[in-house]
Design an enzyme around this catalytic site. Structure first.
Site, PDB file in Angstrom:
ATOM      1  N   CYS A   1      42.987  33.310  41.331  1.00 33.61           N
ATOM      2  CA  CYS A   1      43.403  33.417  42.593  1.00 33.61           C
ATOM      3  C   CYS A   1      44.958  34.020  42.513  1.00 33.61           C
ATOM      4  O   CYS A   1      45.336  34.350  41.520  1.00 33.61           O
ATOM      5  CB  CYS A   1      43.581  32.142  43.262  1.00 33.61           C
ATOM      6  SG  CYS A   1      42.167  31.160  43.024  1.00 33.61           S
TER       7      CYS A   1
ATOM      8  N   ARG B   1      43.185  39.550  43.646  1.00 36.58           N
ATOM      9  CA  ARG B   1      42.620  38.545  42.792  1.00 36.58           C
ATOM     10  C   ARG B   1      41.634  37.549  43.464  1.00 36.58           C
ATOM     11  O   ARG B   1      41.220  36.602  42.806  1.00 36.58           O
ATOM     12  CB  ARG B   1      43.941  37.701  42.382  1.00 36.58           C
ATOM     13  CG  ARG B   1      45.193  38.731  41.578  1.00 36.58           C
ATOM     14  CD  ARG B   1      46.209  37.922  41.281  1.00 36.58           C
ATOM     15  NE  ARG B   1      45.806  36.831  40.261  1.00 36.58           N
ATOM     16  CZ  ARG B   1      45.582  37.012  39.144  1.00 36.58           C
ATOM     17  NH1 ARG B   1      45.935  38.153  38.519  1.00 36.58           N
ATOM     18  NH2 ARG B   1      45.298  35.966  38.433  1.00 36.58           N
TER      19      ARG B   1
ATOM     20  N   TRP C   1      39.767  32.541  45.116  1.00 35.19           N
ATOM     21  CA  TRP C   1      38.582  32.996  44.711  1.00 35.19           C
ATOM     22  C   TRP C   1      37.922  31.585  44.386  1.00 35.19           C
ATOM     23  O   TRP C   1      38.308  31.123  43.156  1.00 35.19           O
ATOM     24  CB  TRP C   1      38.547  33.945  43.559  1.00 35.19           C
ATOM     25  CG  TRP C   1      37.192  34.495  43.204  1.00 35.19           C
ATOM     26  CD1 TRP C   1      36.504  35.414  43.579  1.00 35.19           C
ATOM     27  CD2 TRP C   1      36.363  34.006  42.135  1.00 35.19           C
ATOM     28  NE1 TRP C   1      35.323  35.637  43.094  1.00 35.19           N
ATOM     29  CE2 TRP C   1      35.202  34.643  42.009  1.00 35.19           C
ATOM     30  CE3 TRP C   1      36.579  32.924  41.224  1.00 35.19           C
ATOM     31  CZ2 TRP C   1      34.262  34.477  40.949  1.00 35.19           C
ATOM     32  CZ3 TRP C   1      35.647  32.810  40.089  1.00 35.19           C
ATOM     33  CH2 TRP C   1      34.442  33.706  40.286  1.00 35.19           C
TER      34      TRP C   1
ATOM     35  N   ASN D   1      46.451  28.415  40.606  1.00 37.88           N
ATOM     36  CA  ASN D   1      45.378  29.529  40.047  1.00 37.88           C
ATOM     37  C   ASN D   1      44.762  29.082  38.755  1.00 37.88           C
ATOM     38  O   ASN D   1      45.576  28.998  37.919  1.00 37.88           O
ATOM     39  CB  ASN D   1      46.002  30.769  39.836  1.00 37.88           C
ATOM     40  CG  ASN D   1      45.035  31.838  39.272  1.00 37.88           C
ATOM     41  OD1 ASN D   1      43.956  31.574  39.088  1.00 37.88           O
ATOM     42  ND2 ASN D   1      45.880  32.829  38.570  1.00 37.88           N
ATOM     43  N   GLY D   2      43.620  28.639  38.788  1.00 37.51           N
ATOM     44  CA  GLY D   2      42.977  28.200  37.494  1.00 37.51           C
ATOM     45  C   GLY D   2      41.636  27.098  37.738  1.00 37.51           C
ATOM     46  O   GLY D   2      41.613  26.968  38.923  1.00 37.51           O
TER      47      GLY D   2
ATOM     48  N   GLU E   1      27.581  51.921  33.024  1.00 35.37           N
ATOM     49  CA  GLU E   1      28.601  51.677  33.705  1.00 35.37           C
ATOM     50  C   GLU E   1      28.184  52.424  35.296  1.00 35.37           C
ATOM     51  O   GLU E   1      29.007  51.750  36.270  1.00 35.37           O
ATOM     52  CB  GLU E   1      30.063  52.681  33.458  1.00 35.37           C
ATOM     53  CG  GLU E   1      31.248  52.706  34.007  1.00 35.37           C
ATOM     54  CD  GLU E   1      31.752  51.405  34.457  1.00 35.37           C
ATOM     55  OE1 GLU E   1      31.375  50.417  33.954  1.00 35.37           O
ATOM     56  OE2 GLU E   1      32.732  51.366  35.278  1.00 35.37           O
TER      57      GLU E   1
ATOM     58  N   LYS F   1      28.789  50.376  38.824  1.00 38.79           N
ATOM     59  CA  LYS F   1      29.861  50.671  39.936  1.00 38.79           C
ATOM     60  C   LYS F   1      28.831  50.494  41.332  1.00 38.79           C
ATOM     61  O   LYS F   1      29.130  49.990  42.256  1.00 38.79           O
ATOM     62  CB  LYS F   1      30.127  52.069  39.616  1.00 38.79           C
ATOM     63  CG  LYS F   1      31.117  52.339  38.908  1.00 38.79           C
ATOM     64  CD  LYS F   1      32.425  51.795  39.142  1.00 38.79           C
ATOM     65  CE  LYS F   1      32.745  50.357  38.750  1.00 38.79           C
ATOM     66  NZ  LYS F   1      33.238  50.027  37.401  1.00 38.79           N
TER      67      LYS F   1
ATOM     68  N   GLU G   1      27.944  46.899  42.256  1.00 38.44           N
ATOM     69  CA  GLU G   1      29.019  45.920  42.945  1.00 38.44           C
ATOM     70  C   GLU G   1      29.647  46.309  44.184  1.00 38.44           C
ATOM     71  O   GLU G   1      30.205  45.290  44.715  1.00 38.44           O
ATOM     72  CB  GLU G   1      30.174  45.964  41.518  1.00 38.44           C
ATOM     73  CG  GLU G   1      30.994  46.999  41.331  1.00 38.44           C
ATOM     74  CD  GLU G   1      31.881  46.854  40.327  1.00 38.44           C
ATOM     75  OE1 GLU G   1      32.415  45.634  39.827  1.00 38.44           O
ATOM     76  OE2 GLU G   1      32.133  47.987  39.398  1.00 38.44           O
TER      77      GLU G   1
ATOM     78  N   HIS H   1       9.494  52.534  28.123  1.00 36.38           N
ATOM     79  CA  HIS H   1       9.210  51.131  27.440  1.00 36.38           C
ATOM     80  C   HIS H   1       9.325  49.837  28.752  1.00 36.38           C
ATOM     81  O   HIS H   1       9.337  48.883  28.476  1.00 36.38           O
ATOM     82  CB  HIS H   1       9.952  50.817  26.354  1.00 36.38           C
ATOM     83  CG  HIS H   1       9.890  51.752  25.577  1.00 36.38           C
ATOM     84  ND1 HIS H   1       8.700  51.705  24.277  1.00 36.38           N
ATOM     85  CD2 HIS H   1      10.712  52.621  24.916  1.00 36.38           C
ATOM     86  CE1 HIS H   1       9.071  52.683  23.656  1.00 36.38           C
ATOM     87  NE2 HIS H   1      10.180  53.314  23.751  1.00 36.38           N
TER      88      HIS H   1
ATOM     89  N   LYS I   1      39.543  40.932  41.043  1.00 35.48           N
ATOM     90  CA  LYS I   1      39.956  41.733  39.922  1.00 35.48           C
ATOM     91  C   LYS I   1      40.115  41.473  38.710  1.00 35.48           C
ATOM     92  O   LYS I   1      39.832  42.050  37.614  1.00 35.48           O
ATOM     93  CB  LYS I   1      41.214  42.571  40.502  1.00 35.48           C
ATOM     94  CG  LYS I   1      41.702  43.847  39.780  1.00 35.48           C
ATOM     95  CD  LYS I   1      40.769  44.725  39.914  1.00 35.48           C
ATOM     96  CE  LYS I   1      41.250  45.821  38.766  1.00 35.48           C
ATOM     97  NZ  LYS I   1      40.050  46.853  38.724  1.00 35.48           N
TER      98      LYS I   1
HETATM   99  C1  F6R Z   1      33.880  46.144  37.007  1.00 34.64           C
HETATM  100  C2  F6R Z   1      35.112  45.698  36.689  1.00 34.64           C
HETATM  101  C3  F6R Z   1      34.771  44.361  35.795  1.00 34.64           C
HETATM  102  C4  F6R Z   1      35.982  44.247  34.678  1.00 34.64           C
HETATM  103  C5  F6R Z   1      35.775  42.957  33.865  1.00 34.64           C
HETATM  104  C6  F6R Z   1      36.624  42.768  32.855  1.00 34.64           C
HETATM  105  O1  F6R Z   1      34.142  47.373  37.807  1.00 34.64           O
HETATM  106  O2  F6R Z   1      36.148  45.523  37.062  1.00 34.64           O
HETATM  107  O3  F6R Z   1      33.356  44.216  35.237  1.00 34.64           O
HETATM  108  O4  F6R Z   1      35.709  45.466  34.034  1.00 34.64           O
HETATM  109  O5  F6R Z   1      35.919  41.665  34.717  1.00 34.64           O
HETATM  110  O6  F6R Z   1      38.005  42.857  33.176  1.00 34.64           O
HETATM  111  P1  F6R Z   1      39.258  43.398  32.276  1.00 34.64           P
HETATM  112  O7  F6R Z   1      39.104  44.573  32.029  1.00 34.64           O
HETATM  113  O8  F6R Z   1      40.316  43.088  33.180  1.00 34.64           O
HETATM  114  O9  F6R Z   1      39.124  42.375  31.120  1.00 34.64           O
END
Ligand code: F6R
Length: 615
Positions: free
Chosen positions: A2, A27, A75, A101-102, A488, A492, A495, A511, A610
């Protein structure tokens, strides 16, 4: 994961906390709230939904007059996102208030104890348990707030960054941290609190980053007092001068942070190698590697730990590191690594990759590696983040703040740092010769320019998104260095647009996934003229034979794939090793436009945050 914000001083706390929450919404954003004290009464306003909803609610309640305030953007972990579970939470007396936060893992047993002693709970959260535990300790011991918080935290198992105040002493904020980030901004006769520095950057560039296991009493017109939760030991207050600009954290004319961050990639990559890649001298300078070169040279293997997009960057790095250094590389999901009793020795080098530097699983993996005497090297973006501090050495990506929840520039700058490391080690180990080294650094130096050219595909990517935006499924295929790019690309798309997507090595298609292909299925294939180009062309033929729609990312001037594919996006010619830095861009833009056309919240996709500071 959060966002927490706090203020104590001579300004209007409500607007500072509210604006700060907007900056921290990346966050978490399923509910928000703030607590203010107007000299008579504690006013807590909270709501399910975003900070904008909170702002509206605040306008109707009119509860804004205060020089002390704390706020939270959530969150959800314990308790569904609704008004009652939103923070801040206050104690049964209504005098103590907290943001957190936690996760408090042992909250249930403490809650049961408190209920036996007559406490009542309004929410399902672990946080409300903590604030009542602090009150119970205060009532029993008559200790000052900071000491009561400290005693309560000694009973807690879990992770936290908290801020607490007591309306009986409204000149003091108490904060503490374990596992979640917490920064204190220092102004003139005023203090700010944030999960990072963005809420207070416009007021001050002086900050203290609390370390794990520390508690601090922040009192008006008095110096900050910090001490260790475990042993009462006072800790020196280390104030840092922050160099980041507020401008860099804002949208700068783009519709979304994600688009801004996609377009920032040429400059971000330049920033990543600035001062490190010295093409004239034909050297790479990286203190974190130079100081530990023997460890890298003598390593039996390199184990990369990361999550999500950072894990994909790790997969690209596996190809590059093994090719250039001939050291075996394993790439592990941090969340699996930490729980599967991995074999780690002092001869292993662990590279932990994390944009935020706060990802709980990656941090736990680092801890295990350190306990087993491995050397741990961090590749992080956020300066001063927990992972950056917990690793033995490291290299920052210097991508600048990444606010869009979907990672873009973090990915390409992580690959850039890891390529620099591979090149440096390859030369030191003599697994590459000077000619290969020089060829690669010369090309790396040209990548930002080629990336600028690649970004010209924005309009084509948008036009293709218009055709396929209503698809239910999408496949992404690539080979070799571009297999992780396919993964990747799929991540993208799913998500931010919520379209189901899968990434596969192109040859794996037959396969299983080939069964999915029909005339409604878009398949994005990275088919550049390097590596196993002909093999990829065969895969495209296989798709066409089943009426699938091919969107191909090809090298400029390609003829063969152009004849087969339904759509092509051209990228400039480059070396295969560096190609992921370019092939990724059209995939990011395709996902971005698909999500925009579907009216999705691009920067804050549902259910995501994030920085994932819980496991
Ligand atoms: C996808 C994304 C997440 C982060 C993952 C790791 O777009 O942003 O999959 O890559 O949560 O986050 P970090 O790099 O901050 O450890």
């Amino acid at each position: 994961m959060c966002g927490i914000v706090g203020y104590i001083g001579h300004r209007d706390a409500s607007s500072i906390v509210l604006e700060g929450l907007k900056k921290l919404e990346y966050r978490g954003y399923d509910s928000a709230g703030l607590a203010l004290y107007d000299g008579q009464k504690l006013n807590v306003t909270k709501t399910k939904g975003k900070v904008a909803t909170l702002e509206n609610k605040l306008l109707t309640t009119g509860n804004t007059n205060s020089s002390i305030g704390i706020g939270h953007t959530r969150w959800a972990t314990h308790g569904e996102p609704n008004d009652k579970n939103s923070h801040p939470h206050y104690s049964n007396s209504g005098e103590l208030v907290i943001i957190h936060n936690g996760i408090i893992e042992n909250y249930d047993s403490i809650r049961k104890e408190l209920i036996k002693r007559g406490y009542k709970f309004k929410s399902d959260t672990d946080t409300e348990v903590l604030i009542n535990l602090i009150e119970e300790i205060q009532n029993k011991t008559q200790l000052k707030l900071g000491e009561a918080v400290q005693l309560a935290l000694k009973e807690i198992v879990g992770a936290y960054a908290i801020a607490v105040f007591d309306i009986k002493k409204p000149n003091e904020l108490v904060v503490a941290k374990l596992g979640s980030p917490l920064a204190v901004g220092i102004g003139k006769n005023e203090y700010f609190i944030g999960s990072d520095a963005s809420p207070f950057l416009e007021f001050t560039n002086r900050a203290i980053y609390l370390e794990d296991g520390q508690v601090a009493a922040i009192r008006l017109n008095k110096p900050i007092k910090i001490w260790e939760i475990d042993n009462n030991k006072p800790t020196p207050v280390v104030v840092q001068e922050l160099k980041m600009s507020l401008e860099a954290t804002e949208k700068g004319g783009y519709d979304h942070f994600m688009l801004k961050e996609i377009y920032e990639q040429p400059s971000a990559i330049r920033d990543t190698y600035r001062g490190r890649l010295l093409t004239d001298e034909k050297i790479i300078k990286m203190a974190g590697i130079e100081d530990n070169i023997e460890k890298f040279i003598n390593a039996d293997r390199i184990i990369i730990v990361a999550c999500g997009t950072s894990w994909h960057a790790g997969l690209v790095a596996e190809y590059i590191l093994e090719d250039l250094t001939r050291t075996p590389v394993e790439v592990e999901y941090a969340s699996e690594f930490r729980y599967r009793n991995p074999i780690i020795t002092s001869q292993d080098v662990i590279i932990a990759i994390s944009q935020s530097g706060e990802t709980a699983d990656t941090l736990a993996a680092i801890k295990i590696a350190k306990e087993n005497s491995a050397f741990v090297f961090g590749v992080c973006n956020v300066v001063g983040s927990t992972i950056a501090r917990e690793t033995h050495a490291g290299a920052y990506t210097h991508a600048g703040p990444e606010i869009g929840v979907a990672s873009t520039k973090a990915f390409t700058t992580q690959i850039t740092v890891l390529t620099l490391i591979a090149l440096k080690l390859g030369l030191a180990k003599k697994t590459i010769n000077n000619k290969t080294f020089e060829e690669l650094i010369t090309e790396l130096n040209q990548i930002p320019e080629k990336l600028e050219e690649t970004l010209n595909c924005n309009k084509i990517a948008m036009d293709i998104a218009k055709v396929y935006k209503n698809s239910q499924n999408c496949l992404f295929l690539g080979r070799g260095y571009n297999f992780p790019v396919a993964l990747e690309g799929a991540l993208k798309l799913k998500e931010i647009s919520y379209i189901h997507a899968e990434g596969y090595p192109a040859a794996e298609m037959k396969h299983g996934p080939i069964a999915l292909i029909d005339e409604n299925m878009p398949i994005i294939v990275v088919a550049i003229n390097k590596g196993h180009y002909e093999k990829t062309v065969s895969n495209i033929q296989e798709i066409k034979a089943r009426k699938g729609k091919v969107i191909a990312v090809v090298t400029k001037g390609d003829v063969t794939v152009k004849e087969l594919a339904n759509h092509v996006i051209e990228i400039p010619e480059t070396l295969e090793t560096l190609s992921p830095l370019l092939t990724t861009i059209p995939l990011q833009l395709f996902s971005y436009h698909t999500a925009v056309l579907l009216n999705k919240n691009v920067d804050q996709p549902r259910n995501l945050a994030k920085s994932v500071t819980v496991e």
